[in-house]
Design a protein around this motif. Structure first.
Motif, PDB file in Angstrom:
ATOM      1  N   UNK A  51       0.887  -1.089  -0.092  1.00 24.46           N
ATOM      2  CA  UNK A  51      -0.107  -0.024  -0.008  1.00 24.46           C
ATOM      3  C   UNK A  51       0.762   1.278   0.020  1.00 24.46           C
ATOM      4  N   UNK A  52       1.334   1.638  -0.985  1.00 22.19           N
ATOM      5  CA  UNK A  52       2.232   3.004  -1.485  1.00 22.19           C
ATOM      6  C   UNK A  52       1.399   4.059  -0.881  1.00 22.19           C
ATOM      7  N   UNK A  53       0.164   4.455  -0.976  1.00 23.11           N
ATOM      8  CA  UNK A  53      -0.439   5.364  -0.262  1.00 23.11           C
ATOM      9  C   UNK A  53      -0.288   5.546   1.160  1.00 23.11           C
ATOM     10  N   UNK A  54      -0.514   4.579   1.909  1.00 22.07           N
ATOM     11  CA  UNK A  54      -0.362   4.440   3.313  1.00 22.07           C
ATOM     12  C   UNK A  54       0.915   4.697   3.867  1.00 22.07           C
ATOM     13  N   UNK A  55       1.872   3.870   2.918  1.00 20.19           N
ATOM     14  CA  UNK A  55       3.198   4.206   3.232  1.00 20.19           C
ATOM     15  C   UNK A  55       3.756   5.484   3.216  1.00 20.19           C
ATOM     16  N   UNK A  56       3.439   6.360   2.065  1.00 20.76           N
ATOM     17  CA  UNK A  56       3.739   7.580   2.106  1.00 20.76           C
ATOM     18  C   UNK A  56       3.019   8.655   2.998  1.00 20.76           C
ATOM     19  N   UNK A  57       1.723   8.450   3.213  1.00 20.31           N
ATOM     20  CA  UNK A  57       0.940   9.198   4.531  1.00 20.31           C
ATOM     21  C   UNK A  57       1.482   8.960   5.620  1.00 20.31           C
ATOM     22  N   UNK A  58       2.088   7.765   5.923  1.00 14.95           N
ATOM     23  CA  UNK A  58       2.805   7.623   7.301  1.00 14.95           C
ATOM     24  C   UNK A  58       4.231   8.287   7.660  1.00 14.95           C
ATOM     25  N   UNK A  59       4.777   8.425   6.246  1.00 11.87           N
ATOM     26  CA  UNK A  59       5.782   9.457   6.378  1.00 11.87           C
ATOM     27  C   UNK A  59       5.582  10.675   6.176  1.00 11.87           C
ATOM     28  N   UNK A  60       4.447  11.168   6.164  1.00 10.70           N
ATOM     29  CA  UNK A  60       3.970  12.507   6.038  1.00 10.70           C
ATOM     30  C   UNK A  60       4.692  13.266   4.753  1.00 10.70           C
ATOM     31  N   UNK A  61       4.593  12.176   3.628  1.00 11.18           N
ATOM     32  CA  UNK A  61       5.118  12.498   2.218  1.00 11.18           C
ATOM     33  C   UNK A  61       4.300  13.287   1.486  1.00 11.18           C
ATOM     34  N   UNK A  62       4.568  13.722   0.413  1.00 11.69           N
ATOM     35  CA  UNK A  62       3.914  14.360  -0.544  1.00 11.69           C
ATOM     36  C   UNK A  62       2.920  13.388  -1.231  1.00 11.69           C
ATOM     37  N   UNK A  63       1.742  13.720  -1.372  1.00  6.00           N
ATOM     38  CA  UNK A  63       0.608  12.689  -2.342  1.00  6.00           C
ATOM     39  C   UNK A  63      -0.176  13.833  -3.251  1.00  6.00           C
ATOM     40  N   UNK A  68      -6.777   8.722  -4.531  1.00  4.79           N
ATOM     41  CA  UNK A  68      -7.525   8.103  -3.824  1.00  4.79           C
ATOM     42  C   UNK A  68      -6.597   6.761  -2.878  1.00  4.79           C
ATOM     43  N   UNK A  69      -6.192   6.004  -3.784  1.00  4.73           N
ATOM     44  CA  UNK A  69      -5.386   5.017  -3.397  1.00  4.73           C
ATOM     45  C   UNK A  69      -4.172   4.743  -4.348  1.00  4.73           C
ATOM     46  N   UNK A  70      -2.987   4.084  -3.977  1.00  4.09           N
ATOM     47  CA  UNK A  70      -1.768   3.886  -4.619  1.00  4.09           C
ATOM     48  C   UNK A  70      -1.458   2.356  -4.081  1.00  4.09           C
ATOM     49  N   UNK A  71      -1.536   1.354  -4.818  1.00  6.25           N
ATOM     50  CA  UNK A  71      -1.097   0.043  -4.256  1.00  6.25           C
ATOM     51  C   UNK A  71      -0.460  -0.546  -5.416  1.00  6.25           C
ATOM     52  N   UNK A  72       0.655  -1.421  -5.053  1.00  7.23           N
ATOM     53  CA  UNK A  72       1.162  -2.210  -6.069  1.00  7.23           C
ATOM     54  C   UNK A  72       1.273  -3.785  -5.850  1.00  7.23           C
ATOM     55  N   UNK A  73       0.624  -4.433  -6.446  1.00  7.81           N
ATOM     56  CA  UNK A  73       0.446  -5.861  -6.447  1.00  7.81           C
ATOM     57  C   UNK A  73       1.615  -6.669  -7.078  1.00  7.81           C
ATOM     58  N   UNK A  74       2.348  -7.287  -6.170  1.00  9.05           N
ATOM     59  CA  UNK A  74       3.767  -7.965  -6.271  1.00  9.05           C
ATOM     60  C   UNK A  74       3.515  -9.251  -6.622  1.00  9.05           C
ATOM     61  N   UNK A  75       4.026  -9.837  -7.547  1.00  6.71           N
ATOM     62  CA  UNK A  75       3.899 -11.197  -7.847  1.00  6.71           C
ATOM     63  C   UNK A  75       5.261 -11.441  -8.548  1.00  6.71           C
ATOM     64  N   UNK A  76       5.425 -12.895  -8.882  1.00  5.46           N
ATOM     65  CA  UNK A  76       6.528 -13.266  -9.904  1.00  5.46           C
ATOM     66  C   UNK A  76       6.256 -14.320 -10.943  1.00  5.46           C
ATOM     67  N   UNK A  77       6.573 -14.146 -11.999  1.00  2.00           N
ATOM     68  CA  UNK A  77       6.925 -15.227 -13.142  1.00  2.00           C
ATOM     69  C   UNK A  77       8.263 -15.649 -13.269  1.00  2.00           C
ATOM     70  N   UNK A  78       8.430 -16.772 -12.982  1.00  2.67           N
ATOM     71  CA  UNK A  78       9.786 -17.214 -13.200  1.00  2.67           C
ATOM     72  C   UNK A  78       9.998 -18.877 -13.178  1.00  2.67           C
ATOM     73  N   UNK A  79      10.224 -19.414 -14.175  1.00  8.08           N
ATOM     74  CA  UNK A  79      10.270 -20.800 -13.975  1.00  8.08           C
ATOM     75  C   UNK A  79      11.863 -21.316 -14.436  1.00  8.08           C
ATOM     76  N   UNK A  80      12.703 -20.334 -14.383  1.00  7.58           N
ATOM     77  CA  UNK A  80      13.913 -20.559 -14.903  1.00  7.58           C
ATOM     78  C   UNK A  80      14.769 -19.692 -14.137  1.00  7.58           C
TER      79      UNK A  80
END
Length: 133
Positions: A51-63, A68-80
């Protein structure tokens, strides 16, 4: 989807979809949709959601205004792991930014064209009408 070069170096894909053209209207629904797509792909594994939005807000960073929301879905493709250089391309992330009237989806280009095509099709699957915006 639009392909562009971010900061003169990083190829990325992006699309802005008005909420009125979406078949899901909340970030948690969108994340669940992507998790389902990841589960369906035998090469993919879900890792987490940042949750990039919550992280930035907790740091009192600029938004930016209107975000309204900024999130990163993290996953991996990798069979080799044919060489260690490929590790820098993994894992993958789809950025999901919600504004007052739309969702913006972005991801960095991968070295495997089929992976770019999979992620593009997943994102376009959220549209009730397909556009090339």
């Amino acid at each position: 989807m639009t392909r562009s070069i971010l900061l003169d170096t990083h190829p990325m894909y992006a699309i802005k979809i008005p909420k009125s053209e979406m078949n899901r209207t909340a970030v948690p629904e969108i994340i669940d949709y992507f998790k389902g797509k990841i589960e369906e792909n035998p090469e993919a594994v879900f890792i987490t959601v940042f949750d990039h939005y919550a992280h930035t807000r907790e740091l009192n960073g600029e938004i930016m205004e209107g975000l309204v929301s900024a999130q990163n879905l993290i996953f991996c493709f990798g069979h080799t792991i044919k060489n260690i250089d490929i590790l820098a391309f993994r894992p993958k992330s789809i950025a999901i930014a919600e504004t007052e009237d739309s969702f913006v989806f972005e991801f960095l280009e991968t070295p495997r064209p089929e992976v770019n095509a999979w992620m593009t099709s997943w994102i376009k699957g959220l549209q009730t009408t397909e556009t090339d915006s």
